[in-house]
Each structure stands twice: as C-alpha cells, then as structure tokens.
Write an enzyme that holds these catalytic residues in place. Structure first.
Site, PDB file in Angstrom:
ATOM      1  CG  ASN A 208      -0.319   0.017   2.616  1.00  0.00           C
ATOM      2  OD1 ASN A 208       0.466   0.577   2.600  1.00  0.00           O
ATOM      3  ND2 ASN A 208      -0.394  -1.201   3.281  1.00  0.00           N
ATOM      4  CG  ASP A 277      -5.954  -6.124   6.555  1.00  0.00           C
ATOM      5  OD1 ASP A 277      -5.476  -6.115   7.555  1.00  0.00           O
ATOM      6  OD2 ASP A 277      -6.394  -4.799   6.019  1.00  0.00           O
ATOM      7  CE  LYS A 287       7.885 -11.161 -15.364  1.00  0.00           C
ATOM      8  NZ  LYS A 287       8.537 -10.661 -16.538  1.00  0.00           N
ATOM      9  CG  PHE A 323      -2.510   5.292  13.447  1.00  0.00           C
ATOM     10  CD1 PHE A 323      -1.755   4.949  14.738  1.00  0.00           C
ATOM     11  CD2 PHE A 323      -2.527   6.615  12.803  1.00  0.00           C
ATOM     12  CE1 PHE A 323      -0.947   5.970  15.051  1.00  0.00           C
ATOM     13  CE2 PHE A 323      -1.522   7.530  13.168  1.00  0.00           C
ATOM     14  CZ  PHE A 323      -0.673   7.196  14.473  1.00  0.00           C
ATOM     15  CE  LYS A 337     -10.548  -0.724  10.715  1.00  0.00           C
ATOM     16  NZ  LYS A 337      -9.989  -0.043   9.687  1.00  0.00           N
ATOM     17  CE  LYS A 341      -7.828  -3.366  14.207  1.00  0.00           C
ATOM     18  NZ  LYS A 341      -7.122  -4.258  13.156  1.00  0.00           N
TER      19      LYS A 341
HETATM   20  O1  PMT Z   1       3.149   6.152   6.609  1.00  0.00           O
HETATM   21  P1  PMT Z   1       2.411   7.187   6.178  1.00  0.00           P
HETATM   22  O2  PMT Z   1       2.881   7.524   4.729  1.00  0.00           O
HETATM   23  O3  PMT Z   1       3.112   8.382   7.019  1.00  0.00           O
HETATM   24  O4  PMT Z   1       0.757   7.186   6.337  1.00  0.00           O
HETATM   25  C1  PMT Z   1       0.338   7.095   7.843  1.00  0.00           C
HETATM   26  C2  PMT Z   1      -0.693   5.982   7.778  1.00  0.00           C
HETATM   27  C3  PMT Z   1      -2.003   6.479   6.906  1.00  0.00           C
HETATM   28  C4  PMT Z   1      -0.349   4.755   7.394  1.00  0.00           C
HETATM   29  C5  PMT Z   1      -1.178   5.980   9.337  1.00  0.00           C
HETATM   30  O5  PMT Z   1      -1.666   7.213   9.667  1.00  0.00           O
HETATM   31  C6  PMT Z   1      -2.348   4.818   9.431  1.00  0.00           C
HETATM   32  O6  PMT Z   1      -3.527   5.337   9.505  1.00  0.00           O
HETATM   33  N1  PMT Z   1      -1.978   3.732   9.795  1.00  0.00           N
HETATM   34  C7  PMT Z   1      -2.648   2.520   9.951  1.00  0.00           C
HETATM   35  C8  PMT Z   1      -3.252   2.088   8.538  1.00  0.00           C
HETATM   36  C9  PMT Z   1      -3.949   0.867   8.686  1.00  0.00           C
HETATM   37  O7  PMT Z   1      -3.481  -0.249   8.438  1.00  0.00           O
HETATM   38  O8  PMT Z   1      -5.186   0.848   9.221  1.00  0.00           O
HETATM   39  P2  PMT Z   1      -6.322   0.006   9.456  1.00  0.00           P
HETATM   40  O9  PMT Z   1      -7.644   0.674   9.779  1.00  0.00           O
HETATM   41  O10 PMT Z   1      -6.274  -1.161   8.281  1.00  0.00           O
HETATM   42  O11 PMT Z   1      -5.769  -0.874  10.719  1.00  0.00           O
HETATM   43  C10 PMT Z   1      -6.332  -0.625  11.934  1.00  0.00           C
HETATM   44  C11 PMT Z   1      -4.995  -0.907  13.015  1.00  0.00           C
HETATM   45  O12 PMT Z   1      -4.936  -2.206  12.909  1.00  0.00           O
HETATM   46  C12 PMT Z   1      -3.939  -0.126  12.807  1.00  0.00           C
HETATM   47  O13 PMT Z   1      -3.248   0.205  13.811  1.00  0.00           O
HETATM   48  C13 PMT Z   1      -3.064  -1.220  12.125  1.00  0.00           C
HETATM   49  O14 PMT Z   1      -1.631  -0.944  12.404  1.00  0.00           O
HETATM   50  C14 PMT Z   1      -3.311  -2.529  12.792  1.00  0.00           C
HETATM   51  N2  PMT Z   1      -3.557  -3.707  11.934  1.00  0.00           N
HETATM   52  C15 PMT Z   1      -4.101  -3.794  10.802  1.00  0.00           C
HETATM   53  C16 PMT Z   1      -4.026  -4.967   9.798  1.00  0.00           C
HETATM   54  C17 PMT Z   1      -3.313  -5.814  10.315  1.00  0.00           C
HETATM   55  N3  PMT Z   1      -3.185  -7.040   9.721  1.00  0.00           N
HETATM   56  N4  PMT Z   1      -2.464  -6.089  11.493  1.00  0.00           N
HETATM   57  C18 PMT Z   1      -2.503  -4.644  12.386  1.00  0.00           C
HETATM   58  O15 PMT Z   1      -2.122  -4.809  13.304  1.00  0.00           O
END
Ligand code: PMT
Length: 401
Positions: A208, A277, A287, A323, A337, A341
């Site tokens: 991403n 995810d 390839k 986040f 979330k 979590k």
């Molecule tokens: O890196 P930058 O370019 O500065 O951008 C910042 C950002 C947009 C990445 C950051 O501000 C942000 O939003 N990070 C979380 C991105 C994300 O994966 O969001 P989510 O809503 O999909 O996940 C929710 C939370 O679960 C997040 O804390 C994530 O780290 C966590 N997660 C998600 C998926 C996964 N498989 N494991 C996780 O722990």
C-alpha cells in the site's frame, strides 16, 4: 523550534569545518541565535568571515580580544549560551577538554560553562579508534558530556571508515531533541511503521502507499523524550530516526513476530503501520508468465494475522494505541476497531482528505478513547501529531503510576 535559544558553536581545525557553515545556516533556519567560536586551526580551513555572514554575529577567535560590554569574553559567552556544540570536534580539542586544558577561547568557554556540551567528532578512523581518544571520550561521557556519533564513510584523507562528522541535518535534529523534556525516560515503546509487502512471485508483491512518515515521526518524538524506542518498520525510502532500535521486516507475519519478541517487555505499543491484510495464497517460485490468449488473471488471497488484535487479546499492563485509516464512516469504523483490538485509544485519519494519511507530511486526526471521548484536531505536521499522541500516552502512563 530553537527560538530563544543561543547555541555556542565551537568549530575546530578539521576539513569538516566547511560543513559547520551549513550547520550554522540550518540552526538559523530553526531560529537559533548562533555564536561561533573558532580555534586557530579552524580558521586555516574556513575564514571567520564565512561564519560571520552565516550567523549574523561577530565570530570569536581570540582569548584576549577587547573586553565586550565590560564582560570578560569567555565568561560572557559561557553564560549566554543555552548549549555548547563543538562541530567538528578534533581529537586535540576532545583531549584538551577531557584533561582540563583551557588554552584557547573555546576550551576556556567550555571550562567556564555549566550548560550542556555536545561534541560531533570528525577525524581519521585510526585516530578515532586510538585508545587515547577513546579513553578521553569515555571520560567525557562519564562526566555528562554528549556525543553525536560520527558516521562511517569516505574520509577526506581517502580512507574509508568511522570518523566522518555526522550530517548537519542530523546534528540539528539532535540539538532540537536535546531541548525536549525527557518525560518518557525509562519507558520502552514499540512502534510499527510503514507498509508491509506480500510477495506473489520473485518480481511482484502486494502493498500500500504507507511511507512510514507517521510512524517515524512518533519514533523520533519518543526517542527525543528519552524513551527506549523499538521501531519495527516495513520497507520505506525515508531515513529512520537516530537513537532507536530499528528492526526491518517485509511481511505482516514478520511484523507480528518482531512485535512478539518485544511485547512482554514494553510499556507501550503504537501500531501506526499499515500491514497488508491479505496475502497471495501461493507464492510462485518463478515469475508468473503473461498468457497471450487470456484477458483475465485472478489471484487467491488468504487472511494475514491481525497484529493489533492478537496483542490486544494477550496484553497485561501495556498501553496499546492503534490507527484507523478510513475513507468513509470515520467515527463508526474507528470505534469498532478500538473495541475489537482492545486498544486504549485509536487515532483515526480519513485518508481520502487532502493533507491526511498516506505519504504526506501532514495529517488530520481524530482521537477516540476507550471511555468514548472524541477529540478532533486540525491539520498538523506529522511531527506535531506525534507529540499530541505521545502527550496522551504520557498521561495514561502517569495515570497507571
Ligand atoms: O506511513 P504514512 O505515509 O505516514 O501514512 C500514515 C498512515 C496512513 C499509514 C497512518 O496514519 C495509519 O493510518 N496507519 C494505520 C493503517 C492501517 O492499517 O489502518 P487499518 O484501519 O487497516 O488498521 C487498524 C489498526 O490495526 C492499525 O493500527 C493497524 O496498524 C493495525 N493492523 C491492521 C492490519 C493487520 N493485519 N494488523 C494490524 O495490526
């Protein structure tokens, strides 16, 4: 960021003295007042006029100049500065100060000052590794003097090795950090940052737009505030902060394992990374070839572990911050979330807004806590967002006692 601060910059006699001019310019950009003291050796490499022009102040060179404002110059300079920074610092000046020798204006000012003193050494690798120089540096460190460690690189003498003065940008970061209150000292904070990548074949992967800027800003602010920071990062192209333990990973599974190694011993886990995810179910060792007669191509994906949810289930005393990157229903999805979590608070950002989310220097955030409190913030630099988040973390840590 250095408004109202006076930095006494000691420039000693090495080829890296030319870099000190850039350093002055960068300190001035941060609104610092810079008073330069040059040793005789330094003036052989760069003229005082250069530093006078860059700093906008008279450059101090001699021990027995005319008395300025009826003060003895070395006493007046020692009292005026908020910090003494010696960059470049030669083995000679380090040795003199370590052994109480005050035979020029710079060493005398250091002797007469009770302010923080930092050295940015620059010298040939053999000199830097000389046991006498090492002993002098250790002695100074034990006495509370700070060092901005040199880099490894090609030196002016042609050798390659340790001893290259730290870059002016890094020195300025260090200076700014040294004025920050160490209110997170003794705390261990694990921060995840950047994207993860999931390979499909040896040349393709799923990922991403995360740049790591958000997570790296948090790591830097935490390190500046004295925390022991473990930064677990997916692939990024930006420079990681100094003074953090850096762990590089590729996949979400690797990120999960890296967090697992440090989770038991941490006080805080901040999940700012954007882990992928879903990953391709099968990795092709060779390839994948384009099929000339087929217009469609499908990949089967399987779910990756949810790192935050996993540690949210097993956490004991740790504070956990997540986040939420959303494009719609920000509050509703983020609150979901937060609960799912088991987080202490969640930082929601609408990544479809201009100036927010992925790969920009700013963010627009809403913090939702587990008591239902919601705080909206205006657009801020990510460095400022990092401070806001860590101020909240500090509050929670104090509350836990
Ligand atoms: O890196 P930058 O370019 O500065 O951008 C910042 C950002 C947009 C990445 C950051 O501000 C942000 O939003 N990070 C979380 C991105 C994300 O994966 O969001 P989510 O809503 O999909 O996940 C929710 C939370 O679960 C997040 O804390 C994530 O780290 C966590 N997660 C998600 C998926 C996964 N498989 N494991 C996780 O722990």
């Amino acid at each position: 960021m250095l408004k109202d601060k006076t930095i006494i910059l000691g420039v000693t006699g090495g080829i890296a003295a030319y870099k000190a001019a850039d350093l002055v310019s960068r300190l001035k950009k941060q609104n610092a007042n810079v008073e330069v003291i040059m040793t005789e050796g330094a003036a052989e490499f760069v003229t005082p006029l250069t530093f006078q022009t860059m700093s906008g102040n008279i450059v101090h060179t001699k021990m027995f100049n005319e008395i300025i404002d009826y003060d003895v110059e070395h006493i007046s300079l020692a009292q005026k500065g908020d910090m003494i920074l010696i960059a470049p610092a030669t083995a000679n000046t380090i040795g003199k100060i370590a052994n109480g020798i005050a035979d020029n204006l710079l060493t005398t000012v250091v002797m007469a000052s009770d302010k923080k003193v930092f050295f940015a050494p620059a010298m040939n690798t053999k000199m830097y590794q000389n046991p006498i120089v090492k002993t002098n540096m250790e002695k100074l460190k034990d006495l509370g003097y700070g060092f901005i460690e040199p880099a490894i690189g090609k030196l002016a003498c042609g050798d390659f090795g340790e001893g290259k003065m730290a870059e002016p940008a890094d020195i300025v970061d260090f200076v700014i950090g040294s004025f920050v209150e160490k209110d997170l000292r003794d705390k261990t904070i694990v921060i995840t940052a950047g994207p993860t990548i999931e390979p499909l074949d040896p040349v393709r992967f799923m990922t991403n737009h995360s740049s790591g800027k958000m997570g790296y800003s948090i790591a830097k602010n935490a390190a500046d505030r004295g925390a022991n920071v473990i930064l677990i990062t997916g692939p990024t192209s930006i420079e990681p902060p100094r003074n953090v333990e850096l762990i590089r990973v590729n996949t979400t599974e690797e990120m999960l394992n890296a967090v697992g190694k440090h989770f038991d011993d941490c006080d805080v886990l901040i999940k700012s990374a954007a882990p992928v995810d879903y990953k391709p179910k099968d990795f092709s060792q060779s390839k994948i070839k384009k099929k000339q007669n087929e217009d469609k191509f499908s990949i089967e994906y399987v779910k990756n572990p949810d790192i935050a949810a996993h540690f949210g289930k097993i956490k004991e005393n740790q504070i956990m911050i997540g986040f939420a990157a959303e494009t719609d229903n920000l509050y509703e999805y983020a609150a979901e979330k937060l609960k799912q979590k088991n987080l202490d608070f969640i930082v929601a950002n609408d990544v479809s807004k201009e100036g927010a989310g992925f790969n920009v220097d700013t963010n627009i955030i809403t913090i939702i806590d587990n008591n239902g409190g919601i705080t909206n913030y205006p657009k801020m630099e990510k460095t400022q967002v990092a401070k806001v988040i860590l101020d909240r973390v500090k509050y929670l840590l104090d509350d836990k006692g």
